[in-house]
Design a protein around this motif. Structure first.
Motif, PDB file in Angstrom:
ATOM      1  N   UNK A 112       0.575  -1.487   0.094  1.00 24.99           N
ATOM      2  CA  UNK A 112       0.049   0.386  -0.135  1.00 24.99           C
ATOM      3  C   UNK A 112       0.724   0.710   0.051  1.00 24.99           C
ATOM      4  N   UNK A 113       2.071   1.298   0.873  1.00 28.45           N
ATOM      5  CA  UNK A 113       2.934   2.606   0.586  1.00 28.45           C
ATOM      6  C   UNK A 113       3.878   2.434  -0.806  1.00 28.45           C
ATOM      7  N   UNK A 114       4.663   1.664  -0.582  1.00 32.98           N
ATOM      8  CA  UNK A 114       5.931   1.595  -1.410  1.00 32.98           C
ATOM      9  C   UNK A 114       5.166   1.633  -3.085  1.00 32.98           C
ATOM     10  N   UNK A 115       3.483   1.141  -3.582  1.00 32.36           N
ATOM     11  CA  UNK A 115       3.776   1.725  -4.782  1.00 32.36           C
ATOM     12  C   UNK A 115       3.520   3.188  -4.894  1.00 32.36           C
ATOM     13  N   UNK A 116       2.522   3.764  -4.085  1.00 35.14           N
ATOM     14  CA  UNK A 116       2.493   4.985  -3.999  1.00 35.14           C
ATOM     15  C   UNK A 116       3.573   5.991  -4.671  1.00 35.14           C
ATOM     16  N   UNK A 117       4.287   5.299  -3.152  1.00 35.05           N
ATOM     17  CA  UNK A 117       5.831   6.527  -3.319  1.00 35.05           C
ATOM     18  C   UNK A 117       6.663   5.953  -4.663  1.00 35.05           C
ATOM     19  N   UNK A 120      12.872   8.024  -0.919  1.00 33.06           N
ATOM     20  CA  UNK A 120      13.446   6.931  -2.093  1.00 33.06           C
ATOM     21  C   UNK A 120      14.236   6.449  -1.604  1.00 33.06           C
ATOM     22  N   UNK A 121      15.460   7.428  -0.555  1.00 31.69           N
ATOM     23  CA  UNK A 121      16.962   6.638  -0.096  1.00 31.69           C
ATOM     24  C   UNK A 121      16.193   5.501   0.776  1.00 31.69           C
ATOM     25  N   UNK A 122      15.281   5.997   1.669  1.00 32.95           N
ATOM     26  CA  UNK A 122      14.553   5.179   2.478  1.00 32.95           C
ATOM     27  C   UNK A 122      14.900   3.941   2.080  1.00 32.95           C
ATOM     28  N   UNK A 123      13.747   4.023   1.339  1.00 30.97           N
ATOM     29  CA  UNK A 123      13.138   3.073   0.168  1.00 30.97           C
ATOM     30  C   UNK A 123      14.372   2.065   0.244  1.00 30.97           C
ATOM     31  N   UNK A 124      15.178   2.144  -0.627  1.00 29.17           N
ATOM     32  CA  UNK A 124      16.828   1.417  -0.961  1.00 29.17           C
ATOM     33  C   UNK A 124      17.369   0.799   0.203  1.00 29.17           C
ATOM     34  N   UNK A 125      16.915   1.944   2.067  1.00 24.21           N
ATOM     35  CA  UNK A 125      17.983   1.228   2.444  1.00 24.21           C
ATOM     36  C   UNK A 125      16.766   0.619   3.318  1.00 24.21           C
ATOM     37  N   UNK A 126      15.727  -0.275   2.945  1.00 26.26           N
ATOM     38  CA  UNK A 126      14.289  -0.623   4.024  1.00 26.26           C
ATOM     39  C   UNK A 126      14.823  -1.682   4.745  1.00 26.26           C
ATOM     40  N   UNK A 127      15.661  -2.792   4.164  1.00 25.29           N
ATOM     41  CA  UNK A 127      15.704  -3.887   4.638  1.00 25.29           C
ATOM     42  C   UNK A 127      16.762  -3.289   5.836  1.00 25.29           C
ATOM     43  N   UNK A 128      17.857  -2.494   5.715  1.00 22.26           N
ATOM     44  CA  UNK A 128      19.231  -2.163   7.203  1.00 22.26           C
ATOM     45  C   UNK A 128      17.694  -1.628   7.860  1.00 22.26           C
ATOM     46  N   UNK A 137       7.541   6.705   5.990  1.00 21.55           N
ATOM     47  CA  UNK A 137       7.189   6.253   5.152  1.00 21.55           C
ATOM     48  C   UNK A 137       5.542   6.560   4.299  1.00 21.55           C
ATOM     49  N   UNK A 138       5.149   6.322   5.386  1.00 23.60           N
ATOM     50  CA  UNK A 138       3.704   5.645   5.000  1.00 23.60           C
ATOM     51  C   UNK A 138       2.974   7.525   4.992  1.00 23.60           C
ATOM     52  N   UNK A 139       3.245   8.322   4.909  1.00 18.75           N
ATOM     53  CA  UNK A 139       2.533   9.864   4.972  1.00 18.75           C
ATOM     54  C   UNK A 139       2.326  10.439   4.391  1.00 18.75           C
ATOM     55  N   UNK A 140       2.619  10.158   3.190  1.00 18.20           N
ATOM     56  CA  UNK A 140       1.949  10.531   1.582  1.00 18.20           C
ATOM     57  C   UNK A 140       0.348  10.215   2.190  1.00 18.20           C
ATOM     58  N   UNK A 141      -0.604  11.203   1.634  1.00 16.41           N
ATOM     59  CA  UNK A 141      -2.215  11.548   1.639  1.00 16.41           C
ATOM     60  C   UNK A 141      -2.857  10.356   1.082  1.00 16.41           C
ATOM     61  N   UNK A 142      -2.472   9.349   1.112  1.00 15.41           N
ATOM     62  CA  UNK A 142      -2.632   8.031  -0.721  1.00 15.41           C
ATOM     63  C   UNK A 142      -4.073   8.048  -0.417  1.00 15.41           C
TER      64      UNK A 142
END
Length: 399
Positions: free
Chosen positions: A205-210, A233-241, A348-353
């Protein structure tokens, strides 16, 4: 608010409760238990839905049951709060889960914490300054639902101040470190792991919107989030860590959803009544600060303008609360735990999707009015304040 109900000549008049109702004899017994008397005569009662505008995937119904009963000294009023909780497969939101992951998703969200907490002795273990409603009846059913009959709790309706937030943060720190509370921290046996949250809520629900260019072309998103896109987007790239760091952090007792809506400020004293224990479980140190600080901002009840200042005070207060219970945790550890939790669950879920989807639905039904556009713009600006603070505190605490 007072309500008028018809007298009860027999059972079945509390129609708003539906299958959650009990017989008159059982209701009278609960009133007697609430009042601490041997028995009462039920004079009248009725039920009505609670006016509540914050949806929850784990709550099926909320109702007030009010009436009058006589314990021998004349009729007087009683009130119960009746809440049905359930496995989230019963929630309308579950219909949006892709069929191929439905079974996995169904197992990823624990739901039994609340009935288990209310049938425990947590109320006797809470630190001074915290309390919880008394449960008069907890009924678990075979269909993975439970109905809770709780005492009504009066709450101070005055808007929270920064001092209220700091006082609550200190008590949440005491809750987290309390040796008396600790044996009940993992009372819900259903496993939960942050990796499930990343693979579920964030991934679907979050990453597709981003990642959607249409999101970033929206005027409200472009204006308020545009300068944050590369950092998010940099946080998304570092999400696993980040998820690994969250999982490896020191875990303590957490309410799980400690927003002001779930910390009822008691009238006449400095304490709070905890409600809504659906996400109660061990979480990283500082976890409860996230919802305390941004829960009201997310739903449009508070502005984000003073968020950094309030957060700094609350982090220090939470650490002081830990020390009150004899657990000394470095302030840097509390701040980092807060930063990682905040980013994963709120930044990360802050966008008002959800409002962007509502706008698209309204457009398809005939048009979007200026009032909705203004509300969307305001919500986007406040949510961007959350994201901006989350990015800042994450960067400043990065080891």
């Amino acid at each position: 608010m007072k309500a008028t109900f018809a007298p009860v000549p027999g059972e079945g008049r509390r129609v708003a409760l539906g299958v959650d109702d009990v017989g008159d004899a059982e209701l009278a017994a609960m009133v007697a238990d609430l009042w601490g008397t041997d028995g009462v005569h039920l004079v009248e009662s009725g039920a009505e839905p609670v006016a509540y505008d914050v949806p929850s995937i784990l709550t099926g119904a909320r109702s007030w049951v009010r009436g009058r009963a006589d314990a021998g000294d004349g009729p007087r009023e009683f009130t119960f709060f009746v809440k049905r909780v359930h496995h989230w497969r019963h929630s309308p939101a579950f219909a949006s889960v892709p069929p191929e992951i439905a079974e996995w998703a169904a197992a990823s969200v624990p739901w039994r914490a609340e009935p288990l907490v209310y049938t425990s002795d947590l109320a006797d273990r809470l630190p001074v300054g915290l309390s919880m409603p008394r449960a008069l009846r907890v009924e678990e059913r075979d269909d993975q639902t439970a109905v809770l009959w709780l005492e009504a709790v009066a709450a101070d309706p005055v808007e929270w101040s920064a001092a209220d937030s700091a006082r609550a943060a200190r008590l949440l720190g005491r809750l987290a470190a309390s040796a008396r509370v600790a044996p009940l921290a993992a009372i819900d046996p259903q496993p939960w792991h942050v990796r499930g949250f990343v693979a579920g809520r964030l991934a679907h629900t979050v990453l597709p919107g981003l990642a959607d260019e249409a999101t970033w072309r929206h005027p409200a998103v472009r204006e308020h989030f545009g300068d944050l896109r590369l950092d998010l987007e940099a946080v998304v790239a570092d999400l696993d860590r980040l998820a690994d760091e969250f999982a490896a952090a020191r875990h303590l007792t957490a309410h799980g959803d400690a927003c002001p809506n779930n910390l009822l400020r008691r009238e006449g004293d400095q304490g709070f009544t905890l409600i809504d224990f659906g996400f109660w479980r061990p979480q990283p140190v500082g976890f409860d600060l996230s919802q305390l600080l941004v829960g009201d901002i997310q739903v449009g009840r508070q502005d984000a303008d003073d968020l950094p200042e309030r957060a700094a005070a609350c982090v220090e207060a939470y650490a002081a609360g830990l020390a009150d219970e004899g657990l000394v945790v470095p302030l840097e550890e509390v701040r980092r735990g807060h930063a990682v939790s905040l980013m994963l669950f709120n930044g990360l879920p802050s966008l008002p999707l959800e409002m962007l989807q509502e706008e698209a639905d309204l457009a398809g039904q005939g048009g979007v009015d200026d009032d909705f556009r203004a509300r969307l713009d305001h919500r986007a600006r406040q949510r961007a304040g959350i994201a901006r603070y989350a990015l800042d505190v994450l960067a400043r605490t990065d080891p």
